[in-house]
Write an enzyme that holds these catalytic residues in place. Structure first.
Site, short mmCIF file in Angstrom:
data_model
loop_
_atom_site.label_atom_id
_atom_site.label_comp_id
_atom_site.label_asym_id
_atom_site.label_seq_id
_atom_site.Cartn_x
_atom_site.Cartn_y
_atom_site.Cartn_z
CB ILE A 138 -0.99 0.09 1.17
CG1 ILE A 138 -0.20 -0.28 2.46
CG2 ILE A 138 -2.07 -0.93 1.20
CD1 ILE A 138 -1.14 -0.12 3.70
CG ASP A 139 -0.04 4.42 -2.43
OD1 ASP A 139 0.48 3.46 -3.21
OD2 ASP A 139 -1.39 4.82 -2.91
CG MET A 140 5.13 6.98 2.59
SD MET A 140 6.71 8.16 2.27
CE MET A 140 5.83 9.32 1.40
NE ARG A 239 -3.10 8.57 -4.05
CZ ARG A 239 -1.90 8.80 -3.93
NH1 ARG A 239 -0.98 7.72 -3.67
NH2 ARG A 239 -1.34 9.90 -4.13
#
Length: 303
Positions: A138-140, A239
């Site tokens: 998953i993204d930062m 997103r």
């Protein structure tokens, strides 16, 4: 040298090989990959490839990475919030601001550094030295549940479940605007943005099928609190999809407004809340819930 073997998918047919490699090997720069082509370290179907070569469906592509270019990743004593652990896998609740695995500019402080300290040598090696144990990410600035594999058996099982979209992944998000529908489904192929390489986009050439289901949980006038369930798992999927229907995530400066109305907010308001899968050894379906982080709860009260 480390050898990476790839098989070109139909969606990449006709794309220059240097561009193709830059998309599927995102840990390496395009200039680095072009150098490997020039040095003869890339073969297609057993023959050395030129940078001008255009990828064909099911091409067997091999890339040799010089050993001295593999960074030495160190174990670091970084606290982990563990939701579940056994001898095959563990489920962690990743905090905001933590990168999942080492990459250019991020060789310390990542989840992998923490896992190497916690698990010692008990991590799946399928994804190489930069991604031990990592089967999905998953993204930062996205928080929440992530499964990590200790064994290759667990890794292969979870990778197959991801491939057939049988893993349950439910996210919580706050989006801009008041959504008209109470629930819905967003379908739109996602691929690399044609001009902005760090972004993804819908309806682009070489995009891959992507499906996101959403359900409104609460409305706040200018914002909507939603649950998003992934059917597929493309890069930045939620997103990109929410932005594509006019409701970008609050705090997402990449796909939404550049200026955030809440100046202390770090990145998008997105939390991987529920993660469910079949255990690779017992065959039992297991489901885990990562509690909403404090910043998210405070933001909900504020808006």
């Amino acid at each position: 040298m480390k050898q990476l073997c790839l098989q070109a998918e139909t969606s990449y047919t006709g794309e220059r090989i240097d561009k193709y490699l830059a998309e599927v090997m995102s840990d390496y720069s395009r200039s680095f990959l072009q150098k490997q082509l020039k040095d003869g370290n890339v073969t297609v179907n057993g023959k050395k490839a030129k940078a001008s070569y255009k990828v064909a469906e099911e091409d067997e592509i091999t890339v040799l990475i010089p050993d001295n270019l593999e960074p030495d990743i160190q174990a670091e004593d970084i606290p982990l919030e563990i939701l579940y652990e056994d001898d095959q896998l563990l489920v962690v609740n990743k905090p905001k601001g933590m990168v999942v695995h080492p990459s250019a500019g991020h060789y310390s402080g990542t989840l992998v550094n923490a896992l190497m300290y916690h698990c010692k040598d008990q991590l799946s090696g399928i994804n190489g030295v930069l991604r031990p144990g990592i089967v999905h990410r998953i993204d930062m600035d996205t928080t929440g549940a992530l499964v990590v594999c200790k064994t290759d058996t667990a890794h292969q099982s979870l990778a197959e479940q991801l491939k057939v979209h049988s893993i349950t992944r439910k996210y919580r998000a706050i989006v801009h605007g008041n959504m008209k529908e109470d629930e819905g489904t967003i379908e739109g192929d996602i691929g690399r943005h044609p001009t902005e390489r760090k972004k993804m986009a819908v309806h682009v050439r070489n995009g891959k099928p992507a499906v996101t289901h959403y359900r409104v949980l609460e409305r706040f006038g200018s914002y909507t609190y939603v649950e998003c369930q992934l059917e597929t798992g493309r890069t930045h999927q939620i997103r990109v999809h929410m932005s594509s229907i006019g409701h970008p995530l609050l705090g997402d400066a990449v796909y939404g407004p550049k200026k955030c109305p809440f100046p202390n907010l770090q990145g998008q308001t997105l939390h991987a809340m529920v993660l469910g899968f079949v255990h690779p050894v017992s065959g039992e379906y297991m489901e885990f819930t990562a509690p909403l982080p404090g910043y998210f709860q405070k933001l909900l009260k504020k808006i």
